[in-house]
Design a protein around this motif. Sequence first.
Motif, mmCIF file in Angstrom:
data_model
loop_
_atom_site.group_PDB
_atom_site.id
_atom_site.type_symbol
_atom_site.label_atom_id
_atom_site.label_comp_id
_atom_site.label_asym_id
_atom_site.label_seq_id
_atom_site.Cartn_x
_atom_site.Cartn_y
_atom_site.Cartn_z
ATOM 1 N N CYS A 121 0.910 -1.153 0.149
ATOM 2 C CA CYS A 121 -0.079 0.006 0.054
ATOM 3 C C CYS A 121 0.959 1.143 0.043
ATOM 4 O O CYS A 121 1.573 1.202 0.656
ATOM 5 C CB CYS A 121 -1.000 0.123 1.119
ATOM 6 N N PRO A 122 0.637 2.061 -0.695
ATOM 7 C CA PRO A 122 1.344 3.371 -0.942
ATOM 8 C C PRO A 122 0.884 4.408 0.256
ATOM 9 O O PRO A 122 1.743 5.337 0.369
ATOM 10 C CB PRO A 122 0.958 4.100 -2.228
ATOM 11 N N ASN A 123 -0.219 4.092 0.997
ATOM 12 C CA ASN A 123 -0.703 4.952 1.841
ATOM 13 C C ASN A 123 0.149 4.712 3.275
ATOM 14 O O ASN A 123 0.563 5.339 4.033
ATOM 15 C CB ASN A 123 -2.210 4.920 2.061
ATOM 16 N N CYS A 124 -0.081 3.498 3.682
ATOM 17 C CA CYS A 124 0.316 2.722 4.992
ATOM 18 C C CYS A 124 1.507 1.523 4.783
ATOM 19 O O CYS A 124 2.015 1.205 5.995
ATOM 20 C CB CYS A 124 -0.625 2.144 5.799
ATOM 21 N N GLY A 125 1.870 1.198 3.728
ATOM 22 C CA GLY A 125 2.893 0.342 3.689
ATOM 23 C C GLY A 125 2.663 -1.081 3.921
ATOM 24 O O GLY A 125 3.408 -2.277 3.926
#
Length: 105
Positions: A4-8
């Motif tokens: 996820c690019p938001n939370c990893g």
Amino acid sequence: MEFCPNCGKMLMPDKGKIKCRCGYEKSLKKEDLEEQYHMEGETNPEAKVIVTDRNNVALPTTTITCYKCGGTKGYWWTVQTRSADEAPTNFIRCANCGNTWRSSN
């Protein structure tokens, strides 16, 4: 596999998309999903499970003197019961009566 690019967190496949618990989702082609997320378990039909019981213990043995029954065979194992900078605790179990105690080592 993608993250996820938001939370990893790792993105997991769900109904033709890859999704994250934070709400991020991305559509993928069926071929990409199969290529990146297709996992196969063990397919060996000859695989056997070993079941142990009190009479078939899978622990190393040592010569002991049990203070309860006088038995001379014991099983032993080690557990890190305190913090990592302290010595582990050794346990012994009498093979005859099952009495368990800490080793004095």
